[in-house]
Design a protein around this motif. Structure first.
Motif, PDB file in Angstrom:
ATOM      1  N   ASN A   1      -1.682   7.462  -3.147  1.00  0.00           N
ATOM      2  CA  ASN A   1      -1.116   6.455  -2.464  1.00  0.00           C
ATOM      3  C   ASN A   1      -0.993   6.963  -1.079  1.00  0.00           C
ATOM      4  O   ASN A   1      -0.389   6.960  -0.078  1.00  0.00           O
ATOM      5  CB  ASN A   1       0.468   6.202  -2.937  1.00  0.00           C
TER       6      ASN A   1
ATOM      7  N   ARG B   1      -9.325   5.142  -1.234  1.00  0.00           N
ATOM      8  CA  ARG B   1      -8.113   5.885  -0.867  1.00  0.00           C
ATOM      9  C   ARG B   1      -7.791   6.624  -2.235  1.00  0.00           C
ATOM     10  O   ARG B   1      -8.252   6.199  -3.331  1.00  0.00           O
ATOM     11  CB  ARG B   1      -6.867   4.688  -0.972  1.00  0.00           C
TER      12      ARG B   1
ATOM     13  N   VAL C   1     -10.003   1.046   1.344  1.00  0.00           N
ATOM     14  CA  VAL C   1      -9.102   0.729   0.302  1.00  0.00           C
ATOM     15  C   VAL C   1      -9.662   1.394  -0.913  1.00  0.00           C
ATOM     16  O   VAL C   1      -8.869   2.002  -1.665  1.00  0.00           O
ATOM     17  CB  VAL C   1      -8.674  -0.709   0.355  1.00  0.00           C
TER      18      VAL C   1
ATOM     19  N   TYR D   1       0.860  -1.200   0.158  1.00  0.00           N
ATOM     20  CA  TYR D   1      -0.127   0.121  -0.143  1.00  0.00           C
ATOM     21  C   TYR D   1       0.864   1.284   0.003  1.00  0.00           C
ATOM     22  O   TYR D   1       0.361   2.180   0.281  1.00  0.00           O
ATOM     23  CB  TYR D   1      -1.090   0.094   1.168  1.00  0.00           C
TER      24      TYR D   1
END
Length: 121
Positions: free
Chosen positions: A97, A94, A91, A58
């Motif tokens: 990054n 998101r 997730v 991640y």
């Protein structure tokens, strides 16, 4: 100018990872061991390594992020981010990054507290 060979860089990287694994393991042991989620030292060390890899996947290199991922893995399983609907949503939402370990950790804690409250007589 000082130049390092690839194997020297690899050795430094490995040493840094080993130090991080020791620190994260010690924090996990302090907060979770022994408890009902503590799998024993040997398995907990494997969880730490897997959490570092997951955090790296991640793009979250901070030890605090890997610790939070490891704690979630102890409670919800190593695939929590692919299995738990609340984690999947975090997730999926998101941005770029951006680190999401704190969001996952907070929601995980909220889920645990809700489950504990439900189980209280």
């Amino acid at each position: 100018m000082l130049q390092m060979k690839a194997r020297q860089v690899d050795a430094l990287t490995l040493a840094a990872r080993e130090r991080a694994e020791r620190r994260i393991f010690a924090l996990l042991a302090e907060h979770y061991g022994p408890s009902e989620v503590w799998p024993g030292d040997e398995k907990a060390r494997l969880v730490v390594g897997a959490a570092i890899d997951k955090a790296d996947h991640y793009d979250m290199p901070a030890e605090r992020d890997a610790f939070k991922i490891a704690a979630l893995m102890l409670v919800f399983g190593d695939d929590f981010d692919w299995r738990e609907p609340w984690a999947l949503q975090i997730v999926a939402e998101r941005l770029g990054n951006a680190p999401i370990a704190e969001f996952l950790y907070r929601e995980g804690i909220a889920r645990i507290r809700a489950r504990e409250a439900y189980q209280q007589p």
